[in-house]
Design a protein around this motif. Structure first.
Motif, mmCIF file in Angstrom:
data_model
loop_
_atom_site.group_PDB
_atom_site.id
_atom_site.type_symbol
_atom_site.label_atom_id
_atom_site.label_comp_id
_atom_site.label_asym_id
_atom_site.label_seq_id
_atom_site.Cartn_x
_atom_site.Cartn_y
_atom_site.Cartn_z
ATOM 1 N N THR A 17 3.963 4.159 -0.909
ATOM 2 C CA THR A 17 3.995 2.614 -1.118
ATOM 3 C C THR A 17 3.562 3.549 -2.755
ATOM 4 O OG1 THR A 17 1.198 3.940 -0.823
ATOM 5 C CG2 THR A 17 2.520 3.216 1.132
ATOM 6 N N PRO A 18 3.691 1.773 -3.274
ATOM 7 C CA PRO A 18 3.263 0.854 -4.369
ATOM 8 C C PRO A 18 2.567 1.537 -5.516
ATOM 9 C CG PRO A 18 5.054 -0.911 -2.812
ATOM 10 C CD PRO A 18 4.490 0.526 -1.542
ATOM 11 N N PRO A 19 1.007 0.793 -4.106
ATOM 12 C CA PRO A 19 -0.431 1.528 -5.356
ATOM 13 C C PRO A 19 -0.279 2.691 -5.170
ATOM 14 C CG PRO A 19 -0.429 -0.113 -2.989
ATOM 15 C CD PRO A 19 1.021 0.187 -2.992
ATOM 16 N N MET A 20 0.217 3.734 -4.478
ATOM 17 C CA MET A 20 -0.256 5.221 -4.399
ATOM 18 C C MET A 20 0.480 5.746 -5.381
ATOM 19 S SD MET A 20 -3.163 5.878 -3.419
ATOM 20 C CE MET A 20 -3.098 7.358 -4.056
ATOM 21 N N ARG A 21 1.798 5.031 -5.156
ATOM 22 C CA ARG A 21 3.261 5.585 -6.030
ATOM 23 C C ARG A 21 2.710 5.559 -7.917
ATOM 24 N NH1 ARG A 21 7.112 3.577 -4.185
ATOM 25 N NH2 ARG A 21 7.644 1.828 -5.166
ATOM 26 N N ARG A 210 3.827 -6.600 -4.336
ATOM 27 C CA ARG A 210 4.900 -7.526 -3.594
ATOM 28 C C ARG A 210 5.822 -7.062 -4.376
ATOM 29 N NH1 ARG A 210 1.741 -13.335 -1.852
ATOM 30 N NH2 ARG A 210 0.877 -12.117 -0.161
ATOM 31 N N GLY A 211 6.055 -6.666 -5.693
ATOM 32 C CA GLY A 211 7.539 -6.261 -6.460
ATOM 33 C C GLY A 211 7.233 -6.807 -7.746
ATOM 34 N N ASP A 212 8.492 -6.800 -8.624
ATOM 35 C CA ASP A 212 7.777 -6.932 -9.658
ATOM 36 C C ASP A 212 7.798 -8.792 -9.980
ATOM 37 O OD1 ASP A 212 7.770 -4.280 -11.081
ATOM 38 O OD2 ASP A 212 10.253 -4.427 -11.057
#
Length: 439
Positions: A17-21, A210-212
């Motif tokens: 997931t983006p937060p944990m990565r 939500r992305g870059d």
């Protein structure tokens, strides 16, 4: 997850997931930066002998290593608001690696000092780490996330005290490269790892859940964030308080090995092990400070986070004065560990407050407060230029830390801010409970 994608829990086994990565990439990047930033510190007895440095010159190296970071931290906070943390972190890692490797070119004191100052810029990585985790995690765990990524990153300061003397011994002795090349090639290796991580960070992370941030988003981002942050007296109170904890940590990282060599007659490796006991507390102590900040925030509100911050900084000052009085290694090491515990908890407590000061200027707030850590280290560095015995300097520094803790009592929030934070906290806890039940 919250509606906007922020994580409501820290799942250390999650790398997708983006937060944990982001969590894992940011703490590891900061770890490498911290390792490289203070990689030369445990080797200073070797450098001091090779270049025949005076006590005053060693003092200027201590000050120089943290001076430029004040400006760098202010700058990267604004760059995070403008270009996003992903691009900012990648650029800092790549550019910051150059002076880390370049210090191996130093043949005299002026050149060595210039590279030592330039290396300090990589310490601005802390602000990006805190910014990136602040936008990725919900209020119920943001303090813990900030504290853990920063604490595990700061752990690099302890690991470098252990590994750089070993790397020097391997290169200089086992491989037969000699003293001259031993410490230089060790620093080249530290810089190369930062360079590699700069590329990896760009490839593996994104700016927000939500992305870059695209160019259109950049143009629409609010301006004047630094002016907003700089006009808030609470930000400057946190600036001083962070100087009283992180600034002290930077100072101890710089002087610990020399202090144990000169005052306790330890060898290079033994002094590195003793100094490492201070930095290795980052493995859990800063996380504990942030987690308790979140706990007090859920129990009492933002006022609870501030009260916890005051407590940790005040006890840190008392513990430092106790350590300064120790003349026996048997008592000095336990005192150093207790002192380190409060230093790291105070840092975690500070950045459990920072995300709630002004969310529209988060980068600027984090940058100013983060710069306070290095400003504190610069101020403390003048105590260690040879005018005072280092034990006396530590006693003075401890008294200053204890006195500064009372500034925390002036960090207050409006009733609306308290209510909003409480509502978000409860909502995040509710979503976390619902997710757990569903699982």
């Amino acid at each position: 997850m919250t509606a906007d994608g922020r994580a409501t829990r820290i799942n250390l086994l999650d790398f997708t997931t983006p937060p944990m990565r982001t969590f894992h990439c940011s703490w590891f990047a900061f770890f490498l930066c911290f390792f490289a930033w203070f990689g030369i510190a445990p080797l200073m007895p070797i450098v001091r002998e090779e270049m025949a440095l005076t006590a005053s010159q060693v003092g200027w190296c201590i000050i120089g290593s943290v001076a430029i970071t004040v400006v760098a931290r202010l700058a990267v906070g604004l760059l995070c608001d403008r270009f996003g943390p992903r691009r900012t972190y990648s650029a800092l890692l790549v550019l910051g690696a150059l002076p880390v490797m370049g210090i191996g070119l130093a043949r005299d004191y002026p050149t060595f000092l210039a590279f030592r100052v330039a290396i300090g810029a990589i310490g601005a990585s802390f602000v990006i780490t805190q910014y990136h985790t602040s936008v990725m995690f919900a209020p119920n765990c943001v303090g813990t996330a900030n504290a853990t990524t920063a604490g595990w990153g700061n752990l690099g300061g302890g690991v470098t005290q252990l590994t750089m003397p070993l790397a020097f011994s391997l290169l200089a002795g086992t491989l037969g490269l000699g003293t001259f090349w031993g410490w230089r090639l060790a620093m080249v290796a530290a810089g190369a790892t930062c360079l590699t991580m700069g590329v990896a960070y760009y490839l593996l992370t994104q700016d927000s859940p939500r992305g870059d941030l695209d160019e259109r988003t950049h143009r629409r981002r609010p301006r004047g964030g630094f002016r907003r942050a700089a006009s808030d007296r609470r930000v400057w109170a946190l600036f001083v308080l962070y100087g009283a904890c992180f600034g002290v940590e930077l100072t101890i990282n710089n002087i610990a090995a020399l202090y144990f060599v000169d005052d306790f007659d330890l060898g290079l490796r033994a002094a590195g092990v003793a100094a490492a006991s201070f930095g290795l507390m980052n493995l859990f102590a800063r996380t504990l400070g942030g987690a308790l900040g979140d706990a007090f925030g859920g129990w009492i509100g933002l006022k609870g986070r501030v009260t916890w911050l005051f407590t940790t900084v005040f006890l840190e000052g008392l513990a430092l004065m106790a350590f300064a009085r120790m003349s026996s290694l048997v008592f000095a090491l336990p005192a150093l560990v207790v002192f380190s515990l409060f230093v790291q908890m105070a840092e975690g407590a500070t950045f459990s407050v920072v995300p709630f000061v002004d969310r529209k200027a988060l980068g600027a707030v984090a940058g100013i407060v983060g710069a306070g850590g290095n400003a504190g280290a610069v101020a403390a560095g003048f105590l260690f230029r040879g005018a005072l015995p280092w034990s006396t300097a530590l006693m003075v520094l401890g008294a200053a830390v204890a006195a500064s803790s009372f500034l925390a009592l002036g960090v207050r929030f409006s009733e609306d801010a308290e209510a909003e934070a409480a509502a978000e906290f409860e909502a995040a806890v509710g979503r976390r409970a619902a997710t757990t039940a569903a699982a």
